[in-house]
Design a protein around this motif. Structure first.
Motif, short mmCIF file in Angstrom:
data_model
loop_
_atom_site.label_atom_id
_atom_site.label_comp_id
_atom_site.label_asym_id
_atom_site.label_seq_id
_atom_site.Cartn_x
_atom_site.Cartn_y
_atom_site.Cartn_z
N VAL A 178 -3.51 3.14 -16.64
CA VAL A 178 -4.08 4.49 -16.54
C VAL A 178 -3.46 5.43 -17.58
CG1 VAL A 178 -4.38 6.46 -14.98
CG2 VAL A 178 -4.58 4.15 -14.09
N PHE A 179 -2.17 5.31 -17.83
CA PHE A 179 -1.49 6.17 -18.80
C PHE A 179 -0.99 5.38 -20.01
CE2 PHE A 179 -0.24 8.76 -14.85
CZ PHE A 179 -1.34 9.61 -14.97
N GLY A 180 -1.73 4.35 -20.38
CA GLY A 180 -1.28 3.45 -21.45
C GLY A 180 -1.00 4.16 -22.77
N THR A 181 -1.90 5.06 -23.15
CA THR A 181 -1.73 5.76 -24.44
C THR A 181 -0.46 6.60 -24.40
OG1 THR A 181 -4.12 5.88 -24.41
CG2 THR A 181 -3.00 7.10 -26.14
N ALA A 182 -0.25 7.30 -23.31
CA ALA A 182 0.95 8.13 -23.19
C ALA A 182 2.21 7.27 -23.16
CB ALA A 182 0.86 8.98 -21.92
N LEU A 183 2.12 6.14 -22.49
CA LEU A 183 3.27 5.23 -22.42
C LEU A 183 3.65 4.74 -23.82
CD1 LEU A 183 5.17 3.46 -20.61
CD2 LEU A 183 3.32 1.82 -20.42
N PRO B 247 0.80 -1.22 0.00
CA PRO B 247 0.00 0.00 0.00
C PRO B 247 0.84 1.28 0.00
CG PRO B 247 -0.84 -1.56 1.61
CD PRO B 247 0.49 -2.08 1.14
N TYR B 248 2.11 1.21 0.37
CA TYR B 248 2.86 2.44 0.64
C TYR B 248 3.98 2.73 -0.34
CZ TYR B 248 0.59 0.84 4.85
OH TYR B 248 -0.33 0.34 5.72
N ALA B 249 4.48 1.74 -1.01
CA ALA B 249 5.71 1.95 -1.76
C ALA B 249 5.47 1.75 -3.25
CB ALA B 249 6.77 0.98 -1.27
N ALA B 250 6.25 2.50 -4.03
CA ALA B 250 6.09 2.46 -5.48
C ALA B 250 6.84 1.27 -6.04
CB ALA B 250 6.65 3.75 -6.08
N SER B 251 6.12 0.25 -6.47
CA SER B 251 6.80 -0.94 -6.96
C SER B 251 6.09 -1.46 -8.21
CB SER B 251 6.84 -1.98 -5.86
OG SER B 251 5.53 -2.22 -5.39
N SER B 252 6.06 -2.76 -8.38
CA SER B 252 5.46 -3.33 -9.59
C SER B 252 4.02 -2.86 -9.81
CB SER B 252 5.44 -4.84 -9.50
OG SER B 252 6.68 -5.31 -9.11
N LEU B 253 3.29 -2.67 -8.71
CA LEU B 253 1.90 -2.29 -8.88
C LEU B 253 1.78 -0.91 -9.51
CD1 LEU B 253 0.24 -3.64 -5.63
CD2 LEU B 253 0.14 -4.59 -7.93
N LEU B 254 2.75 -0.04 -9.24
CA LEU B 254 2.72 1.26 -9.88
C LEU B 254 2.97 1.11 -11.38
CD1 LEU B 254 2.41 4.31 -9.62
CD2 LEU B 254 4.82 4.47 -9.08
N SER B 255 3.82 0.18 -11.74
CA SER B 255 4.03 -0.11 -13.16
C SER B 255 2.73 -0.55 -13.82
CB SER B 255 5.07 -1.22 -13.33
OG SER B 255 6.36 -0.69 -13.28
N VAL B 256 2.03 -1.42 -13.13
CA VAL B 256 0.75 -1.89 -13.68
C VAL B 256 -0.18 -0.70 -13.88
CG1 VAL B 256 -1.24 -3.37 -13.28
CG2 VAL B 256 1.00 -4.13 -12.55
N ALA B 257 -0.23 0.17 -12.88
CA ALA B 257 -1.13 1.33 -12.97
C ALA B 257 -0.70 2.26 -14.10
CB ALA B 257 -1.14 2.07 -11.64
N LEU B 258 0.61 2.47 -14.25
CA LEU B 258 1.08 3.34 -15.34
C LEU B 258 0.60 2.81 -16.68
CD1 LEU B 258 4.81 4.13 -14.39
CD2 LEU B 258 2.89 5.73 -14.49
N SER B 259 0.66 1.49 -16.84
CA SER B 259 0.32 0.93 -18.14
C SER B 259 -1.19 0.92 -18.37
CB SER B 259 0.89 -0.48 -18.30
OG SER B 259 0.24 -1.35 -17.41
#
Ligand code: SAH
Length: 507
Positions: free
Chosen positions: A101-106, A87-99
């Motif tokens: 939520v921001f998939g088009t930009a990625l 819940p607190y640290a930026a790890s693999s789950l943030l990668s999942v979210a980037l892809s």
């Protein structure tokens, strides 16, 4: 867990910084929420004006959903679930979210402002907590060659206790002039690489993804081998999970698993070698001098004798649910795990580093043993309701690590609040130190010891604690007893006198 991306408008550019919203496909004037399989992702803009615009991606992780959502084939080893920073640290789950939520930009697409997607923009990325095994220099090593100016600041374990040292979390600030798609792909690939843990998993196309999102920058990266190895460690989790399942079926020792697991965990725990067992003069003069702390032809080392003495004491008091408080690297947990007398064994330590090493060691146990063992991070000087109701608690070589003024708080938390049926305490007998060659008078056995007590001092402390909290106490030597100075380790076994533990102790 939070990520912010800020864009400042380059001087004389013909567009406002809020055009970042076009690139991210997220309107700066709204808060948007995206359901994810593991929780919720929010996108909002803490600032949005013509000169400077900041987009924030905030993830609310639901740990329950994270576990529940797992299919049978998901490589989640039971012991990997306890020290849970998701819940607190930026790890693999943030990668999942980037892809998601921001998939088009990625992918570098922007229908409305295609030229902007191709333009290098003055960007600033901030991540308040990035898990980074190996230290902050790794952040520099992976991001700097890609054109980022990196500031990576290690976060202390607890700012109130600087002596506990740094955690393996790092605050990261990246500034640079890059295309947004490149910036996002760097984060997408490198955050899980820095994390290096194998808690969770993205999907089976890891190699495809690495090559796709690493396109244009990974092949020329000086650390490309390390990045690739770390990125793909999560594939090993699949193999590992499969083997672990097979091992479970026939109770085999899953030793072969470790052969495949040549990754950062190994590096981290090797670097962290030098556990207390090696640092103190463990040898019993004239009997054993096994540097490894194990048995040689002259008999078992003091470390072994101590574990056995505590084990015996737990059996004597009839404990089946036990706490190992200040469990360190799991020396005692591994002693107890094979004994079916113990149905639940909980290790607690304040040090994440020790817990990681403990977890790694416990993973080598057969599943029927490791299943009963859990690890928790916790400070023993604070009460913790979840530690109540156990048959016994052990403080093996722990009290001498606590500053004397804080010892009362530990006494209250253990004997007063957790109030187990029995408490087994071991600590060095300072009188014995004269028998150790090379240990100068007045010097402690370990640099982290805050005190070492004579037999009389220990007896006085134990007597007062027993009296205050309603326990009876008896003492036992550990290791051969010297006629003059006594044994090297002293042990006290407390047994609760009454069960309606009204807390008489000082807070
Ligand atoms: N019991 C283990 C480790 C002894 S070393 C063994 O005998 O092998 C002491 C351990 O106590 C360390 O792992 C240290 O991190 C832990 N410790 C020290 N102070 C603590 C506190 N206040 N709360 C929790 N753990 C603590």
């Amino acid at each position: 867990m939070l990520l912010t991306i800020s864009c400042t408008r380059p001087e004389a550019a013909g567009w406002p910084a809020t055009d970042l919203g076009f690139l991210l496909h997220k309107n700066p004037s709204r808060i948007q929420t995206f359901e994810q399989s593991y929780g919720v992702a929010h996108v909002f803009y803490p600032e949005a004006d013509a000169d400077r615009c900041t987009a924030a991606l905030m993830l609310e992780i639901d740990p329950v959903r994270l576990v529940r959502g797992k299919s049978k084939g998901t490589p989640e080893f039971s012991l990997a679930q306890y020290v849970n920073d998701r819940p607190y640290a930026a790890s693999s789950l943030l990668s999942v979210a980037l892809s998601t939520v921001f998939g088009t930009a990625l992918h570098g697409r922007c229908a409305q402002r295609p030229e902007l997607a191709e333009t290098a923009l003055p960007l600033r990325i901030e991540l308040p907590a990035v898990p980074c095994k190996g230290g902050p220099e790794y952040v520099e090593r992976v991001f700097a060659p890609l054109g980022w100016t990196v500031v990576a600041t290690p976060l202390p374990l607890d700012p109130a206790f600087p002596e506990w040292g740094d955690s393996h979390y790092v605050r990261v600030e990246l500034t640079g002039t890059l295309r947004l798609a490149d910036a996002l792909s760097h984060l997408y690939v490198l955050l899980p690489v820095l994390d290096g843990s194998k808690h969770y998993w993205l999907d089976t196309n890891e190699i495809d993804k690495l090559l796709r999102f690493g396109e244009g920058w990974l092949t020329g990266h000086p650390e490309r081998e390390w990045i690739t190895r770390r990125y793909l460690t999560r594939r090993h989790t699949l193999v590992r999970a499969a083997l672990a399942r097979l091992a479970e079926l026939d109770d085999a020792e899953p030793e072969e698993l470790d052969a495949i697991e040549e990754d950062a965990d190994a590096e981290a725990s090797d670097a962290a070698a030098g556990s207390e067992a090696e640092a103190v003069p463990e040898a019993v003069p004239g009997t054993a001098d096994a540097v490894s702390g194990e048995v040689d032809e002259r008999g078992p080392s003091l470390a072994v004798l101590r574990r056995q003495a505590v084990h015996r004491a737990l059996l004597e008091v009839g404990a089946s649910r036990v706490l190992d408080l200040g469990c360190g690297q799991a020396a005692l947990l591994r002693e107890l795990a094979p004994d079916r007398a113990f149905t639940e064994i909980v290790g607690v330590d304040v040090s994440m580093r020790e817990l990681h090493i403990a977890a790694r060691r416990l993973r080598r146990l057969p599943e029927w043993q490791s299943r009963r063992v859990t690890l928790r991070q916790g400070a023993l000087t604070y009460t913790d309701a979840s530690l109540k109701g156990y048959d016994a608690a052990v403080l093996m070589e722990v009290i001498e690590h606590v500053d004397l003024p804080r010892l009362k708080a530990l006494e209250h938390a253990v004997f007063g609040a957790a109030a187990p049926g029995a408490v087994v305490v071991t600590t060095p007998n300072s009188e014995y130190n004269v028998r150790y060659d090379g240990l100068d008078a007045g010097v402690f056995r370990h640099t982290d010891h805050r005190f070492e007590w004579s037999r009389a001092e220990f007896a006085e402390w134990a007597g007062r604690v027993a009296e205050t909290y309603g326990y009876a106490v008896r003492f036992e030597p550990v290791g051969p007893e010297d006629p003059e100075v006594g044994p090297s380790t002293q042990m006290a076994v407390f047994t609760q006198q009454r069960n309606d533990s009204d807390e008489k102790g000082a807070a």
